[in-house]
Design an enzyme around this catalytic site. Structure first.
Site, PDB file in Angstrom:
ATOM      1  N   HIS A 201       0.800  -1.226   0.000  1.00 42.35           N
ATOM      2  CA  HIS A 201       0.000   0.000   0.000  1.00 42.35           C
ATOM      3  C   HIS A 201       0.834   1.278   0.000  1.00 42.35           C
ATOM      4  CE1 HIS A 201       0.914  -0.157   4.292  1.00 42.35           C
ATOM      5  NE2 HIS A 201       0.647   1.134   4.331  1.00 42.35           N
TER       6      HIS A 201
HETATM    7  C1  UD1 Z   1      -1.822   5.256   6.477  1.00 43.75           C
HETATM    8  C2  UD1 Z   1      -0.492   5.588   7.139  1.00 43.75           C
HETATM    9  C3  UD1 Z   1       0.480   4.429   6.919  1.00 43.75           C
HETATM   10  C4  UD1 Z   1      -0.121   3.122   7.369  1.00 43.75           C
HETATM   11  C5  UD1 Z   1      -1.443   2.911   6.663  1.00 43.75           C
HETATM   12  C6  UD1 Z   1      -2.118   1.623   7.058  1.00 43.75           C
HETATM   13  C7  UD1 Z   1       0.074   7.989   7.134  1.00 43.75           C
HETATM   14  C8  UD1 Z   1       0.983   8.977   6.571  1.00 43.75           C
HETATM   15  N1  UD1 Z   1       0.133   6.759   6.562  1.00 43.75           N
HETATM   16  O1  UD1 Z   1      -1.600   5.190   5.088  1.00 43.75           O
HETATM   17  O2  UD1 Z   1       1.650   4.675   7.660  1.00 43.75           O
HETATM   18  O3  UD1 Z   1       0.759   2.068   7.058  1.00 43.75           O
HETATM   19  O4  UD1 Z   1      -2.304   4.016   6.966  1.00 43.75           O
HETATM   20  O5  UD1 Z   1      -3.272   1.424   6.351  1.00 43.75           O
HETATM   21  O6  UD1 Z   1      -0.652   8.268   8.078  1.00 43.75           O
HETATM   22  N2  UD1 Z   1      -9.016   5.045   2.381  1.00 43.75           N
HETATM   23  C9  UD1 Z   1     -10.272   4.489   2.312  1.00 43.75           C
HETATM   24  N3  UD1 Z   1     -10.847   4.108   3.479  1.00 43.75           N
HETATM   25  C10 UD1 Z   1     -10.263   4.256   4.678  1.00 43.75           C
HETATM   26  C11 UD1 Z   1      -8.962   4.833   4.735  1.00 43.75           C
HETATM   27  C12 UD1 Z   1      -8.355   5.208   3.581  1.00 43.75           C
HETATM   28  O7  UD1 Z   1     -10.850   4.329   1.258  1.00 43.75           O
HETATM   29  O8  UD1 Z   1     -10.861   3.871   5.688  1.00 43.75           O
HETATM   30  C13 UD1 Z   1      -8.357   5.425   1.126  1.00 43.75           C
HETATM   31  C14 UD1 Z   1      -8.602   6.844   0.741  1.00 43.75           C
HETATM   32  O9  UD1 Z   1      -8.748   6.902  -0.630  1.00 43.75           O
HETATM   33  C15 UD1 Z   1      -7.324   7.540   1.135  1.00 43.75           C
HETATM   34  C16 UD1 Z   1      -6.287   6.454   0.932  1.00 43.75           C
HETATM   35  O10 UD1 Z   1      -6.973   5.235   1.261  1.00 43.75           O
HETATM   36  O11 UD1 Z   1      -7.089   8.671   0.374  1.00 43.75           O
HETATM   37  C17 UD1 Z   1      -5.085   6.614   1.820  1.00 43.75           C
HETATM   38  O12 UD1 Z   1      -5.468   6.705   3.195  1.00 43.75           O
HETATM   39  P1  UD1 Z   1      -4.548   7.497   4.250  1.00 43.75           P
HETATM   40  O13 UD1 Z   1      -5.072   7.331   5.602  1.00 43.75           O
HETATM   41  O14 UD1 Z   1      -4.305   8.855   3.762  1.00 43.75           O
HETATM   42  O15 UD1 Z   1      -3.163   6.782   4.150  1.00 43.75           O
HETATM   43  P2  UD1 Z   1      -2.802   5.242   4.065  1.00 43.75           P
HETATM   44  O16 UD1 Z   1      -2.236   4.990   2.711  1.00 43.75           O
HETATM   45  O17 UD1 Z   1      -3.926   4.357   4.522  1.00 43.75           O
END
Ligand code: UD1
Length: 370
Positions: A201
């Site tokens: 991811h």
């Molecule tokens: C975040 C953490 C990362 C961790 C990961 C675990 C930061 C900088 N990164 O990354 O260290 O390893 O979580 O999962 O905080 N999204 C959904 N549903 C959700 C959450 C996210 O659809 O419940 C999608 C959204 O499109 C979002 C993307 O995932 O834009 C990324 O989510 P985000 O929380 O920004 O970062 P992660 O890549 O999940």
């Protein structure tokens, strides 16, 4: 003593759960759980609360997704009034996600003592958002709990006062130790004898369409010999569809799945022939479980999983990934040991330290919001 715990993203939940449970066994401790809402999908958040037997959050800041600046600034703006009202003795933050650094920063400015669980880890790669989050959080925390000795060395090199740092072990392993027996009951009945388990991811692996395609090609190739199970993070799912990689176009031995709940994923890890990942937590869990792990990154903030455990860094190198994987599938596996203090009792050690560290600031200081 009033302690506020902040969680926001999936890897926070299994770290906070044992600390809350350990503190709950101390008399005179009141706890409040704040969820920033960084992760909000049922299978990225709610299911973890249920399986980890965590109480529902007392407060949800509901920040949701956004750019780093948007997400971090929203957490800061929404957490400040909450913490001013709660006036806790300690705020505990976990890991290296945006929720960690944002809330630690609010506390530091309000002179509310903040404790960082999983402090001191460094990849020395400042292109990773998590590395920035780790560096900043550690500089402004009042208590720093490290999972392994390299964390203490890193903090010392950065000038963090020694008395703030406590080597306590790995809280994520506390949760693993507690829930492994239950997880084993969740093993799917039709699970193949041998399989490769995959999670990817990180922006470095999924944001570049060509690179993501070449990784999926490797997985497709391997799956002709051994089934590949790939529970897909929402971010990766979005990037795959942008890159035109659809589940239906992959062969049926490459199983593109929804993100797995904690127990189901732990069960799958515990029986995997090999794991391919870019997650931090999974490098640690496979080391504890003695399952071979190939990490598709140039570096790791968890070097002990390489020096002592079952982890191998394959970098951004497709031929190397193929060769290492072939070697593992041929039975050439690295022997590993469980690092010291990864024993299921890290949270108890944290609770001991916290309950013996009364807030060092006069309570009136925790009101300087203006
Ligand atoms: C975040 C953490 C990362 C961790 C990961 C675990 C930061 C900088 N990164 O990354 O260290 O390893 O979580 O999962 O905080 N999204 C959904 N549903 C959700 C959450 C996210 O659809 O419940 C999608 C959204 O499109 C979002 C993307 O995932 O834009 C990324 O989510 P985000 O929380 O920004 O970062 P992660 O890549 O999940």
């Amino acid at each position: 003593m009033h302690i506020v715990h902040v969680v926001g993203a999936r890897p926070n939940f299994m770290k906070a759960a044992p600390v809350m449970q350990a503190l709950g066994r101390h008399n005179g401790v009141r706890q409040t759980l704040v969820h920033t809402g960084q992760h909000y999908d049922f299978n990225m958040s709610d299911v973890f609360f249920r399986q980890l037997e965590m109480p529902d959050p007392d407060i949800n800041l509901e920040v949701g997704s956004g750019t780093h600046a948007q997400q971090t600034s929203q957490i800061i703006a929404r957490f400040e009034p909450v913490v001013l009202k709660l006036k806790p003795d300690w705020v505990m933050v976990y890991g290296d996600v945006n929720s960690t650094v944002a809330t630690a920063m609010v506390c530091a400015k309000l002179l509310i003592p903040v404790a960082h669980v999983e402090a001191g880890l460094r990849s020395f790669d400042r292109t990773m958002p998590e590395e920035i989050n780790r560096l900043l959080t550690d500089q402004i925390s009042d208590l720093l709990f490290t999972p392994s000795e390299d964390g203490n060395h890193n903090l010392q090199a950065e000038g963090v006062a020694r008395h703030k740092v406590h080597l306590v072990g790995n809280v994520m392993i506390d949760t693993l130790v507690r829930l492994l027996p239950l997880a084993k009951e969740r093993l799917p009945k039709e699970l193949p004898e041998r399989y490769v388990l995959v999670t990817l991811h990180r922006p470095s692996n999924v944001d570049d369409a060509d690179w993501l395609k070449s990784l999926v090609d490797v997985l497709g190739g391997v799956s002709l010999d051994v089934p590949v199970l790939f529970p897909v993070h929402p971010r990766t799912r979005a990037r795959m569809s942008q890159a035109g990689i659809e589940a239906g176009s992959c062969n049926s031995n490459l199983q593109i799945l929804d993100p797995a709940p904690y127990l189901e994923f732990l069960a799958l890890q515990s029986k995997a022939t090999a794991v391919i990942t870019d997650s931090g937590g999974i490098q640690e869990e496979t080391t504890f479980l003695n399952i071979p792990c190939l990490t598709v990154r140039e570096n790791t903030e968890r070097p002990i999983t390489v020096s002592m455990g079952t982890n191998t860094l394959v970098g951004r190198d497709i031929p190397r990934l193929r060769t290492e994987l072939e070697a593992l599938l041929a039975g050439k596996t690295k022997r590993g040991k469980v690092p010291p203090l990864w024993d299921g009792h890290a949270a108890e050690r944290i609770a001991q330290v916290i309950t013996h560290n009364r807030a060092s600031y006069p309570p009136s200081m925790a009101g300087r919001g203006e």
